[in-house]
Design an enzyme around this catalytic site. Structure first.
Site, mmCIF file in Angstrom:
data_model
loop_
_atom_site.group_PDB
_atom_site.id
_atom_site.type_symbol
_atom_site.label_atom_id
_atom_site.label_comp_id
_atom_site.label_asym_id
_atom_site.label_seq_id
_atom_site.Cartn_x
_atom_site.Cartn_y
_atom_site.Cartn_z
ATOM 1 N N GLU A 158 -5.433 8.999 0.025
ATOM 2 C CA GLU A 158 -6.057 9.377 1.286
ATOM 3 C C GLU A 158 -4.991 10.016 2.168
ATOM 4 O OE1 GLU A 158 -8.573 6.450 3.050
ATOM 5 O OE2 GLU A 158 -9.429 5.892 1.116
ATOM 6 N N GLY A 263 -3.428 -2.168 2.017
ATOM 7 C CA GLY A 263 -4.869 -2.357 2.186
ATOM 8 C C GLY A 263 -5.554 -1.133 1.626
ATOM 9 N N CYS A 266 -8.614 0.921 -2.419
ATOM 10 C CA CYS A 266 -8.216 0.928 -3.844
ATOM 11 C C CYS A 266 -7.315 -0.235 -4.243
ATOM 12 C CB CYS A 266 -7.527 2.246 -4.179
ATOM 13 S SG CYS A 266 -8.637 3.638 -4.048
HETATM 14 C C1 UDX Z 1 -3.839 4.570 -3.602
HETATM 15 C C2 UDX Z 1 -2.958 5.238 -4.672
HETATM 16 O O1 UDX Z 1 -1.696 5.612 -4.099
HETATM 17 C C3 UDX Z 1 -3.670 6.454 -5.243
HETATM 18 O O2 UDX Z 1 -2.903 7.048 -6.271
HETATM 19 C C4 UDX Z 1 -5.035 6.029 -5.779
HETATM 20 O O3 UDX Z 1 -5.754 7.150 -6.263
HETATM 21 C C5 UDX Z 1 -5.834 5.321 -4.694
HETATM 22 O O4 UDX Z 1 -5.086 4.230 -4.157
HETATM 23 P P1 UDX Z 1 -4.400 5.111 -1.045
HETATM 24 O O5 UDX Z 1 -5.343 3.948 -1.066
HETATM 25 O O6 UDX Z 1 -4.841 6.394 -0.417
HETATM 26 O O7 UDX Z 1 -3.963 5.509 -2.540
HETATM 27 O O8 UDX Z 1 -3.101 4.606 -0.267
HETATM 28 P P2 UDX Z 1 -1.539 4.481 -0.549
HETATM 29 O O9 UDX Z 1 -0.845 5.639 0.032
HETATM 30 O O10 UDX Z 1 -1.269 4.152 -1.956
HETATM 31 O O11 UDX Z 1 -1.203 3.208 0.370
HETATM 32 C C6 UDX Z 1 -1.822 1.949 0.100
HETATM 33 C C7 UDX Z 1 -1.416 0.899 1.086
HETATM 34 O O12 UDX Z 1 -0.072 0.495 0.844
HETATM 35 C C8 UDX Z 1 -1.477 1.296 2.558
HETATM 36 O O13 UDX Z 1 -2.044 0.224 3.283
HETATM 37 C C9 UDX Z 1 -0.009 1.487 2.929
HETATM 38 O O14 UDX Z 1 0.219 1.249 4.302
HETATM 39 C C10 UDX Z 1 0.652 0.460 2.055
HETATM 40 N N1 UDX Z 1 2.076 0.752 1.753
HETATM 41 C C11 UDX Z 1 2.393 1.866 1.039
HETATM 42 C C12 UDX Z 1 3.061 -0.127 2.146
HETATM 43 O O15 UDX Z 1 2.795 -1.158 2.775
HETATM 44 N N2 UDX Z 1 4.366 0.153 1.826
HETATM 45 C C13 UDX Z 1 4.718 1.252 1.118
HETATM 46 O O16 UDX Z 1 5.919 1.426 0.866
HETATM 47 C C14 UDX Z 1 3.708 2.146 0.729
#
Ligand code: UDX
Length: 448
Positions: A158, A263, A266
């Site tokens: 996203e 969160g 996914c």
């Molecule tokens: C994720 C996958 O990255 C993607 O490849 C898949 O298709 C769908 O799920 P998304 O849900 O868009 O994508 O978010 P992402 O950027 O992965 O972040 C997920 C969560 O992890 C967020 O809440 C973010 O704040 C958290 N996060 C991410 C952390 O807390 N620390 C980090 O270092 C990275």
């Protein structure tokens, strides 16, 4: 002749895929059972916040290359390739994924197809689903019509959905026939011509690639967050720790940002569904570590609430400004958002919570209508006893601590995403507590 594509399910994944395929030159028909959604997409209106997507949607609804319908009959007569992009939410009260929408849409399009075509699953599903769904297609397809089946997981993030779809870092397909592979090579000819890695494998591997990637990312985040618990106790700098281990090319720095955790639609549900699926396969202990990953993740939210309680004494009547409720920046998505969860818990404990998010206020208000949503950072922080940065939007990361100081009642900042410069904030007179850092302030407050 150029292939005609349908995309069944026009949520986040489907709307993005449909608009991007139109951008690549295909004629695309988006299909959904939700008439309201179809009507608004047909008008070129997008119900989600995703950079670059509204422009693509308008461009191709106007060019006529992208249309939307609720009719499976129309889709079945139109499409050479049918992408399945419906949701697989967590089942109520269980960890397993709900396959109702995938099963229903695969069966419906297989029944409706009046020409030889290929159905391609994109939704995130329990391993084994593709093989089962292929059987379902064989049962439902009309006599004389050949409907083939393939799996093609989606890795879009996203906030970067358009970029990830137009210029993916890899393409993975699960197929059991040369013709299905040939069709998918035609669909992805643009990316293949740029030498994007193209992995053609069996159904099970293709399904597992997706859940394995998400489980790994979730594990990486919980790994650094577990070390946060250690540095909060013993001292040390969690950011420097992440930088230093991240320099090892085998580890890598990305997804090692400590904070209130992951969160979204996914990661949380996918690690739970994976555990449920492997248990069904009789492998009860295989993915047990993901339970720990989940628990470490949820404990970060508890810690944020605990810090607020400790700094403020009783929460009753205290003014807390919450900056950010989207599950991550550049998104209006609040599904399983750690930030919104923390805000709601503070409110339920009696705090007077003002919430400001640049994009997610409206979605958050649908979920927790009783929080006080305001439309600017300045309004949120007015007279605050504690400011909590919970989603790292640039607007918050770049805020001037001296300017903010003038607006609040007490210069107390909680950095839930480890993005603020302690020295700068302390120099501007703030008491600042960050997750992953030992805090004398917190120890003092706890002793009182
Ligand atoms: C994720 C996958 O990255 C993607 O490849 C898949 O298709 C769908 O799920 P998304 O849900 O868009 O994508 O978010 P992402 O950027 O992965 O972040 C997920 C969560 O992890 C967020 O809440 C973010 O704040 C958290 N996060 C991410 C952390 O807390 N620390 C980090 O270092 C990275």
């Amino acid at each position: 002749m150029t292939l005609r594509l349908t995309v069944i399910g026009t949520g986040y994944l489907g709307a993005t895929h449909a608009a991007c395929m139109a951008e690549l030159g295909f004629e695309v028909l988006g299909v959904d059972v939700d008439k309201e959604k179809i009507d608004s997409l047909s008008r070129g209106e997008l119900p989600i916040h995703e950079p670059g997507l509204p422009e693509l949607l308008r461009k191709h609804t106007e060019s006529g290359r992208l249309r939307f319908t609720t009719s499976f009959e129309e889709a079945g007569a139109f499409g050479d390739v049918h992408f399945i992009a419906v949701g697989t939410p967590q089942r109520a009260g269980e960890h397993a994924a709900d396959m109702t929408y995938v099963d229903a849409s695969v069966a419906a399009i297989a029944r409706a197809a009046t020409k030889d075509s290929l159905i391609v699953g994109k939704s995130t599903v329990p391993v084994g689903s593709a093989r089962r769904l292929k059987g379902l297609v064989a049962e439902e397809a009309r006599d004389g019509v050949t409907v083939n089946f393939a799996w093609n997981p989606e890795f879009l993030r996203e906030g970067f959905a358009v970029e990830d779809t137009l210029r993916p870092d890899r393409l993975v397909i699960g197929v059991d026939s040369a013709s299905a592979e040939a069709t998918l090579r035609e669909v992805y000819a643009d990316a293949i011509s740029r030498e994007t890695p193209f992995i053609s494998t069996d159904f099970e591997t293709a399904e597992l690639v997706k859940v394995a990637a998400n489980a790994f990312l979730a594990t990486k985040i919980s790994f650094i967050n577990a070390f946060s618990e250690v540095t909060e106790t013993v001292g040390g700098n969690i950011r420097t720790l992440a930088d230093a281990i991240g320099l090892d090319a085998r580890i890598g720095r990305r997804f090692l940002n400590a904070g209130i955790g992951f969160g979204g639609g996914c990661l949380p549900k996918d690690i739970r569904a994976l555990q449920a699926r492997v248990s069904e396969l009789g492998l009860d202990s295989t993915m047990r570590f993901l339970n720990e990953v989940d628990e470490v993740n949820l404990r970060r939210r508890d810690r944020a609430v605990h810090v607020a309680e400790t700094l403020l004494g009783a929460l009753e009547g205290k003014r807390v400004a919450v900056l950010g409720v989207a599950f991550k920046p550049n998104s209006d998505d609040v599904r399983d958002s750690p930030a919104l969860d923390v805000a709601a818990r503070l409110f339920n404990s009696g705090a007077d919570v003002s919430v400001y998010d640049p994009a997610a206020n409206a979605n958050a208000a649908k979920r927790y209508p009783r929080l006080n949503y305001v439309d600017s950072l300045a309004t949120a922080v007015a007279d605050a006893d504690l400011v909590m940065l919970l989603t790292e939007w640039n607007e918050f990361v770049n805020v001037d601590p001296a300017e903010l100081a003038a607006a609040v009642s007490h210069k107390r900042m909680f950095d839930g995403r480890n993005v603020l410069d302690h020295e700068k904030w302390t120099a501007a007179g703030w008491d600042i507590v960050s997750l992953g850092h030992k805090s004398e302030l917190l120890e003092l407050a706890a002793a009182n």
